[in-house]
Write a protein that holds these residues in place. Structure first.
Motif, PDB file in Angstrom:
ATOM      1  N   GLU A 100       1.087  -1.015  -0.160  1.00 32.81           N
ATOM      2  CA  GLU A 100       0.106   0.122   0.177  1.00 32.81           C
ATOM      3  C   GLU A 100       1.022   0.987   0.205  1.00 32.81           C
ATOM      4  N   PRO A 101       0.542   2.610  -1.293  1.00 34.23           N
ATOM      5  CA  PRO A 101       1.130   3.378  -1.107  1.00 34.23           C
ATOM      6  C   PRO A 101       1.250   5.103  -0.507  1.00 34.23           C
ATOM      7  N   ASP A 102      -0.034   4.109   0.753  1.00 33.49           N
ATOM      8  CA  ASP A 102      -0.471   5.205   1.260  1.00 33.49           C
ATOM      9  C   ASP A 102      -0.415   4.760   3.225  1.00 33.49           C
ATOM     10  N   VAL A 103       0.359   5.804   4.103  1.00 34.88           N
ATOM     11  CA  VAL A 103       0.413   5.022   5.347  1.00 34.88           C
ATOM     12  C   VAL A 103      -0.400   5.449   5.750  1.00 34.88           C
ATOM     13  N   GLY A 104      -0.994   6.816   5.577  1.00 37.09           N
ATOM     14  CA  GLY A 104      -2.432   7.561   5.932  1.00 37.09           C
ATOM     15  C   GLY A 104      -3.801   6.315   5.871  1.00 37.09           C
ATOM     16  N   GLU A 105      -3.613   5.924   4.611  1.00 41.34           N
ATOM     17  CA  GLU A 105      -4.528   4.401   4.656  1.00 41.34           C
ATOM     18  C   GLU A 105      -3.972   3.447   5.528  1.00 41.34           C
ATOM     19  N   MET A 106      -3.242   2.629   5.303  1.00 41.10           N
ATOM     20  CA  MET A 106      -2.759   2.010   6.367  1.00 41.10           C
ATOM     21  C   MET A 106      -2.986   1.783   7.320  1.00 41.10           C
ATOM     22  N   ALA A 107      -3.243   3.083   8.220  1.00 36.20           N
ATOM     23  CA  ALA A 107      -3.360   2.961   9.305  1.00 36.20           C
ATOM     24  C   ALA A 107      -4.599   3.267  10.019  1.00 36.20           C
ATOM     25  N   ALA A 108      -5.026   3.945   8.899  1.00 44.79           N
ATOM     26  CA  ALA A 108      -7.081   4.349   8.968  1.00 44.79           C
ATOM     27  C   ALA A 108      -7.774   3.803  10.033  1.00 44.79           C
ATOM     28  N   ALA A 109      -7.726   2.527   9.811  1.00 44.28           N
ATOM     29  CA  ALA A 109      -8.507   1.444  11.187  1.00 44.28           C
ATOM     30  C   ALA A 109      -7.766   1.021  11.653  1.00 44.28           C
ATOM     31  N   GLY A 110      -6.708   1.769  12.401  1.00 49.49           N
ATOM     32  CA  GLY A 110      -6.418   1.009  13.545  1.00 49.49           C
ATOM     33  C   GLY A 110      -6.005  -0.382  13.214  1.00 49.49           C
ATOM     34  N   ILE A 111      -5.737  -1.029  12.500  1.00 47.85           N
ATOM     35  CA  ILE A 111      -5.391  -2.634  11.970  1.00 47.85           C
ATOM     36  C   ILE A 111      -3.889  -2.436  11.732  1.00 47.85           C
ATOM     37  N   ARG A 112      -2.952  -3.571  12.581  1.00 45.57           N
ATOM     38  CA  ARG A 112      -1.387  -3.745  12.737  1.00 45.57           C
ATOM     39  C   ARG A 112      -1.620  -5.069  12.198  1.00 45.57           C
ATOM     40  N   LEU A 113      -0.624  -5.148  10.879  1.00 45.19           N
ATOM     41  CA  LEU A 113      -0.426  -6.290  10.131  1.00 45.19           C
ATOM     42  C   LEU A 113       1.059  -6.526  10.033  1.00 45.19           C
ATOM     43  N   ALA A 114       1.242  -6.895  10.238  1.00 45.22           N
ATOM     44  CA  ALA A 114       3.244  -7.092  10.147  1.00 45.22           C
ATOM     45  C   ALA A 114       3.643  -7.651   9.142  1.00 45.22           C
ATOM     46  N   GLY A 119       4.987   0.567  -0.815  1.00 44.55           N
ATOM     47  CA  GLY A 119       4.929   0.381  -1.723  1.00 44.55           C
ATOM     48  C   GLY A 119       4.552   0.737  -2.821  1.00 44.55           C
ATOM     49  N   SER A 120       4.578   1.280  -4.518  1.00 45.32           N
ATOM     50  CA  SER A 120       3.584   2.043  -5.332  1.00 45.32           C
ATOM     51  C   SER A 120       3.219   0.307  -5.898  1.00 45.32           C
ATOM     52  N   GLY A 121       2.174   0.422  -6.038  1.00 46.54           N
ATOM     53  CA  GLY A 121       1.572  -0.959  -7.420  1.00 46.54           C
ATOM     54  C   GLY A 121       2.365  -0.371  -8.934  1.00 46.54           C
ATOM     55  N   MET A 122       2.687   0.660  -9.136  1.00 46.99           N
ATOM     56  CA  MET A 122       3.087   0.704 -10.588  1.00 46.99           C
ATOM     57  C   MET A 122       4.892   0.394 -10.475  1.00 46.99           C
ATOM     58  N   ASP A 123       5.697   0.379  -9.485  1.00 40.14           N
ATOM     59  CA  ASP A 123       6.444  -0.504  -8.988  1.00 40.14           C
ATOM     60  C   ASP A 123       6.903  -1.169  -7.717  1.00 40.14           C
ATOM     61  N   LEU A 124       6.208  -2.544  -8.195  1.00 34.67           N
ATOM     62  CA  LEU A 124       6.333  -2.769  -6.606  1.00 34.67           C
ATOM     63  C   LEU A 124       7.329  -3.762  -6.553  1.00 34.67           C
ATOM     64  N   PRO A 125       7.521  -3.065  -4.985  1.00 39.64           N
ATOM     65  CA  PRO A 125       9.223  -3.606  -4.590  1.00 39.64           C
ATOM     66  C   PRO A 125       9.749  -5.067  -3.853  1.00 39.64           C
ATOM     67  N   PHE A 126       9.319  -5.483  -5.274  1.00 38.42           N
ATOM     68  CA  PHE A 126       9.198  -7.512  -5.356  1.00 38.42           C
ATOM     69  C   PHE A 126      10.244  -8.529  -5.930  1.00 38.42           C
TER      70      PHE A 126
END
Length: 270
Positions: A100-114, A119-126
């Motif tokens: 997920e590229p947006d830190v705010g979106e990642m934290a929006a629901a207060g769910i923690r995922l290890a 990263g951007s879907g346009m240039d996946l870091p894998f």
């Protein structure tokens, strides 16, 4: 596009795609803004069920018969605030990665995922060829070059693995997202201005910035290009939220743009 029939290639999913399921998902749409836990929680659970059925129907065959997502390495492109990660964990899938590229979106629901990666879907870091199943749920219409993102997803998918690409079609009733059911037919900019005038603040999904016109035909053409290039084999294309008896809509030009609403492409990487 020489399209394999979804009704014959995905029999397990077809049995799940009932009118009752469709009506339940439709009823949830009104809670997207007011009660996102309800809306996205149900959508995530339904997505895991869809992917489980697709994997069982089109994934690698095993000596035990029906393939299971357990032990499968999964990439969720545009994983958002973590609802999908929770749903996979509840289903016993522990090899899940969200990008997920947006830190705010990642934290929006207060769910923690290890397993969340920024990263951007346009240039996946894998690296290439590392995931058994890659999927994206309602993200393509939010990026300026959705087919570059699709190419990236195919790149990181293992040969023989599946890519599942689901997105909202612009000319469907939900193409404008929260800006309304008809306003986007007048124009994306009109819909955004009208929403701001009515609600006193801009929409979350801003036309031309975070919401774009992606058609049903665009996806079918993309699947055809991957087949022609030898990169992937199209397995199925079907309307995500429709009962299985309405899946024929994807084959009718014009009608599919307004009737499909959300297109799912299933591709097997070669």
């Amino acid at each position: 596009m020489t399209q394999t029939s979804a009704t014959t290639t995905l029999p397990t999913l077809r049995r799940r795609a009932t009118l009752r399921r469709s009506l339940g998902l439709l009823a949830d749409f009104r809670f997207e803004q007011s009660d996102p836990d309800r809306f996205y929680g149900h959508l995530a659970a339904d997505t895991v069920s869809i992917l489980s059925d697709i994997w069982a129907d089109a994934g690698p065959t095993t000596s035990a018969g029906r393939a299971s997502l357990a032990g499968t390495r999964i990439l969720d492109v545009g994983g958002g605030p973590g609802y999908f990660g929770q749903a996979f964990a509840a289903a016993g899938v522990d090899n899940y990665v969200a990008c997920e590229p947006d830190v705010g979106e990642m934290a929006a629901a207060g769910i923690r995922l290890a397993s969340s990666v920024r990263g951007s879907g346009m240039d996946l870091p894998f690296a290439d060829d590392v995931f058994d199943l890659t999927y994206s749920s309602n993200v393509a219409e939010h990026v300026s070059d959705p087919w570059r993102m699709a190419d990236e997803m195919l790149r990181v998918t293992k040969p023989g693995g599946l890519m599942v690409y689901s997105y909202t079609c612009w000319l469907g009733p939900f193409g404008g997202h929260e800006t309304g059911l008809w306003q986007h037919y007048v124009g994306g900019e009109f819909a955004a201005r009208r929403y701001e005038k009515t609600h006193g603040h801009p929409p979350k999904n801003r036309w031309g910035e975070s919401l774009f016109n992606v058609s049903c035909a665009d996806g079918l053409r993309y699947a055809e290009t991957t087949q022609d290039s030898g990169d992937a084999e199209p397995v199925a294309a079907f309307p995500r939220y429709h009962p299985s008896w309405a899946w024929w809509m994807t084959k009718v030009p014009g009608l599919r743009e307004v009737g499909v609403s959300n297109l799912v492409l299933v591709l097997r990487k070669r």
